[in-house]
Design a protein around this motif. Structure first.
Motif, short mmCIF file in Angstrom:
data_model
loop_
_atom_site.label_atom_id
_atom_site.label_comp_id
_atom_site.label_asym_id
_atom_site.label_seq_id
_atom_site.Cartn_x
_atom_site.Cartn_y
_atom_site.Cartn_z
N ARG A 147 0.83 -1.21 0.00
CA ARG A 147 0.00 0.00 0.00
C ARG A 147 0.87 1.26 0.00
NH1 ARG A 147 -5.68 0.82 2.85
NH2 ARG A 147 -5.84 3.09 2.78
N ILE A 218 -4.71 11.93 -0.98
CA ILE A 218 -5.05 10.60 -0.46
C ILE A 218 -5.63 10.90 0.91
CG2 ILE A 218 -4.19 8.38 0.32
CD1 ILE A 218 -2.10 8.51 -1.91
N LYS A 220 -8.92 10.47 4.05
CA LYS A 220 -9.96 9.72 4.74
C LYS A 220 -11.33 10.31 4.44
CE LYS A 220 -8.21 6.37 7.19
NZ LYS A 220 -7.72 6.49 8.57
N THR A 236 -10.44 5.27 2.65
CA THR A 236 -9.51 6.20 2.02
C THR A 236 -9.77 6.33 0.53
OG1 THR A 236 -7.87 5.57 3.66
CG2 THR A 236 -7.08 6.74 1.73
N LEU A 539 -9.20 3.69 -2.44
CA LEU A 539 -7.86 3.15 -2.29
C LEU A 539 -7.83 1.79 -1.60
CD1 LEU A 539 -4.78 3.61 -2.66
CD2 LEU A 539 -4.77 4.55 -0.35
N GLU B 165 4.63 4.33 5.04
CA GLU B 165 3.56 5.27 5.37
C GLU B 165 2.31 4.47 5.68
OE1 GLU B 165 3.26 8.75 2.96
OE2 GLU B 165 1.70 9.57 4.27
N GLU B 167 -1.67 4.58 7.48
CA GLU B 167 -2.76 5.41 7.99
C GLU B 167 -3.28 4.87 9.33
OE1 GLU B 167 -5.83 6.39 5.02
OE2 GLU B 167 -4.51 5.42 3.58
N MET B 170 -9.07 7.63 12.47
CA MET B 170 -9.56 8.94 12.88
C MET B 170 -10.64 8.79 13.94
SD MET B 170 -8.46 11.68 11.02
CE MET B 170 -6.83 11.50 10.34
#
Lengths: 589, 589
Positions: A147, A218, A220, A236, A539, B165, B167, B170
């Protein structure tokens, strides 16, 4: 804190080339075992595993420490790389091992509640609760790395194409479109709420109005909806918008990206341009606006055959008389593969799509057998079957109903059967664009709604139809489909205010409502709006498709479960009354 | 929709090299004027401006269209590049103009409520409301592009250093640390709330426990606190964490990044290693844990001078007797620069930092003048002044109080005066690390609290002091400071459970409380935690410093105002009762 042995290599990289070198590795003990006077430990990090050997050449104390090692202990080890006597051909490092000279224990570990191996059959909830253990699996780290690399490739490509990565806000206005908004109570403005954005749509258009020219992010997105299927409350998007372009420009740039993506990440050459199929044709041939073209079984319409046109068979008769269709698919060589029981089971599954039944015809050497033998002669079957160019051993399945039910049902059936027959070839990557979507559709109440959103530009040549036959108007909207899954989509936007107003009129959106929902965008459009168009990829879904995973949960670090709960951190949770008081809200008991 | 003229160049790039070429530009009319039988239009996009000329070689219709152009109309124009007769040396494209052959109007525009020029003096609220116009300013687009390039550079660098990277979520658990959490009511779990993360701290540590090795993310963080100074409810961090490293490793990797950043984005060579200053020394010398070293005026302590030690001057006496300090700064050549009135004004400003007054001493050729003439002899002044190596025309300013008040006040004064004297040289980029922060501090109630957070690792050599003198314990914590602004900071984390428990004990965090707040992290730490350390940069602040802007608002696309409102989209807003009912909450009237 114990001393730190500074790594020289990761655990998945040493080979025969390194024999004789002194190295230091850090990682987790995957396995430890004694063999006579030797101790072996498999040392693991995200890149793989190296075998470590402890023998009597190390101090007694160190040997005892090695003896005490258990699964998931975190250690540092220095030593010399040597050839293994018994090699492991399944391991990239399987030709060598490290004969330890120094060992440091950073952390012991309790027995982990889940195994750290790729194909364990552990309950998803347990995996989510112990996600920090689940992530140690080599497959999970490979997915995260993949990713990362896809995002890097995308950023490099779009940067070269002149896109600027810009962050749009997370605390935005609630405009309940599509799914429900997640709300965020405001403390400073009690009684007022922000929402978390379902997409950056409105802000990216403002960026175009603001002269940003080409935008990329990119980001959320949040949708408070039921999490059946494979959905997450936060997901995402790879989001783009461009100014001074038309549909062909957007598509061309995406194709460059997709070609690079498949070439560098998958080792697959995609030939450009990609196929484009109009929505109407996609529905006609595949029963789906996201067709999987890896296999055939295309839909054929039987409405115009003599056999069906004149039939008294109630199911077909009613369908035709009520403005519906009679369509079918032909499964090459399918008759021997599907028993009566199999077909009945498939029929049951198809009912979920609205079909009340599925008519079958078996094509045999000497004639036709069918569930509707009573209603059609052999000659009539011959006519029907010829529409499919069917031959002996083929199986024809027919659904008759309103168009939507027929398309959904047959669209489902062809994919389902392809799956059963092993035709979903995961080495094939069939990309295509679906274009010319209808601008409008009718909802369950019979009201006209926008199929994408009210800002989608109608096709230039269809603009006159807006006044006379809106349901016939096609949009400059395009979806990119991979193996029957919608990977992304977008459209050209309306930038002309009169046209936008006409859209709202057709959709029955009053001036008051358009002001309330989109007022700020409409305001912005007064001040010189460039022609613009954009697209967004899902994504998570893209990564899932490219890694061959079954669920987006396998390609995100910390997904939620189907009750929108984060099991690893136990969220959502109750909060202090004081927090709620400060926000001026209470929970209804 | 009018036809689209496909661009060949952006508006800021054409030069004499292009003379004779046929080009097509798209953009906004910045200005239009007639001159005899010619029409001139300045065509603008994010890259700059090109002058377009319309003369009688175009069709009448087109000429009339050109005549109708007004500010901010969006057009496409094709034509030939030619040399300008009257060049504009202030414009990169100022040597040429485009003689138009074709003109298309994409959008008209109403008169914009703000000017599209860089240095207009428009009210911030108006700029925010019409942000999509404000963003058309070349400076704003340059800032967005700069930010994009910094992020790209960072991603390229950290990718090469083996960072992944990833994510982080949230929608997380509310754990009110630091600032207030923004809450998100859960519909599926009524009465329960998510929070928006103040930082990814806990999840990035879980990623380390999960074997991710090196993590990177450019991510939104949220703090519901007062927005005085230059703060936003949502802001961006460049966030990192590493496994199997110590403080020196983290710092070395950051220094490589900073060197590349300054070299490629600023054309400035930073020499490594960067200076490191211990917290205690930073306070002693600069009165600040984020010292600006572009100028002197270092603090000196006067406690041990005979003059001060024995003084009966109440202000000094009381300060010393109550465990405080008497410290001062010396402004080279400052005496002529600051009148009595100036000093009084500075004194007023300093009161905001707790000082009750500022004592001044003017060093003159023939002696000393001072606000405390009455209390010290000339000889005593001579002693005091010699601590500063002061010379005639110097001005000494002294504050006596509790240490915190003295440091804060003098720290403020030295920066304030440097600013007044023009010593804040914006061509200098003084980077330095502040290290060895105290592990603990006492809050207003006299309770011990963690200065960074409870997971910060104490310095190895200070661990014995945890039991005997916790306030003397220093942490493996480090801040990166640029020109007196904290640009980022981090620490080595505790990975040993016994040490972590000791931390909680010292902080008076009960087992129940530690479970409630950090339970999931403590649980994770049972299963083999690697040594790990990390850091986060405030990205908005970093971009602001590098672009020389005064506020982070200038380097974000859609900032909020000081009431946490998004003026362009009018958020937060009231929502339908139905939405609140679905969430099981009500607004208290």
């Amino acid at each position: 804190m114990s001393k730190l042995l500074k790594r020289t290599h990761m655990c998945g990289v040493l080979t025969k080339e390194n024999i004789g070198e002194t190295v230091t590795l850090n990682g987790w003990v995957a396995k430890q075992r004694s063999l006579g006077s030797l101790i072996f430990a498999d040392l693991r990090d995200k890149t793989g595993i190296t075998q470590i050997v402890f023998d009597d050449t190390i101090p007694e104390e160190t040997f005892q420490l090695a003896e005490s090692l258990r699964s998931e202990y975190v250690i540092g080890v220095s030593g010399t790389v040597r050839e293994r006597s018994s090699k492991n051909p399944d391991l990239p490092t399987g030709d060598i091992e490290v004969l330890a000279t120094d060992l440091v224990l950073y952390s012991a570990a309790e027995t982990p509640p889940i195994y750290i191996k790729d194909d364990d059959n552990v309950d998803m909830n347990l995996r989510l609760k112990y996600r920090y253990l689940d992530l140690r699996k080599l497959k999970m780290q490979r997915n995260l790395t993949f990713r990362h690399n896809v995002c890097k490739l995308a950023r490099d490509y779009f940067d070269q194409q002149g896109f600027t990565e810009v962050e749009t806000p997370m605390l935005v206005r609630s405009t309940p479109e599509g799914a429900r908004d997640y709300l965020v109570p405001s403390r400073v403005n009690k009684g007022h709420f922000y929402a978390l954005p379902q997409s950056p749509q409105l802000f990216k258009q403002l960026l175009m109005v603001g002269g940003t020219d080409r935008y990329f992010q990119i980001v959320k997105c949040f949708r408070d909806e039921d999490l059946r299927a494979d959905r997450q409350p936060e997901f995402t998007q790879m989001d783009l918008e461009m100014s001074f372009v038309d549909q062909d420009d957007v598509i061309a740039i995406q194709e460059g990206f997709l070609q690079k993506l498949f070439r560098e990440m998958m080792g697959v050459e995609i030939s450009l341009p990609l196929p484009r199929i109009r929505y109407d044709e996609a529905m006609e041939r595949y029963g789906s606006d996201k067709p999987d073209t890896r296999f055939g079984f295309e839909l054929k319409c039987l409405n115009d055959t003599e056999a069906v046109k004149a039939t008294e068979f109630k199911v077909f008769r009613d369908a035709l008389d009520q403005g519906g269709d009679v369509r079918g698919i032909c499964i090459d060589g399918g008759s021997p593969e599907f028993s009566r029981k199999n077909i009945d089971k498939l029929t049951e599954e198809t009912k979920a799509y609205g079909a009340r039944g599925v008519v079958w015809i078996r094509v045999e050497e000497d004639g036709f057998k069918s569930s509707v033998n009573k209603f059609f002669t052999q000659e009539e079957f011959a006519e029907i079957v010829s529409v499919f160019d069917a031959k002996p051993k083929d199986l024809i399945l027919i659904v008759a109903d309103q168009p939507k039910v027929v398309f959904d049902s047959l669209g489902f059936l062809r994919r389902r059967i392809a799956g059963i027959l092993g035709l979903l070839d995961n080495t094939k990557f069939n990309l295509l664009w679906v274009v010319d979507f209808p601008m409008f559709e009718k909802n369950e109440e019979g009201e006209i709604t926008a199929m994408h959103h009210p800002f989608t530009h109608p096709k230039e040549e269809d603009i006159p139809l807006l006044d006379t036959d809106p349901l016939a108007v096609k949009a400059d909207a395009y979806d990119i489909v991979l193996n029957g899954v919608e990977m992304g989509g977008g459209s050209v936007r309306i930038h002309d205010r009169a046209l936008q107003q006409k859209m709202f009129d057709i959709l029955g959106i009053s001036k008051e409502e358009s002001q309330r929902k989109f007022g700020f965008l409409l305001e912005a459009f007064k001040y010189g709006t460039p022609p613009h168009a954009g697209l967004a990829y899902g994504l998570d879904r893209m990564i899932m498709l490219l890694t061959g995973e079954e669920s987006i949960r396998e390609v995100m670090a910390f997904p939620k479960n189907q009750n929108a709960q984060c099991l690893v951190s136990d969220a959502p949770n109750t909060v202090d009354d004081a927090q709620l008081e400060e926000l001026g809200i209470t929970v209804i008991e």
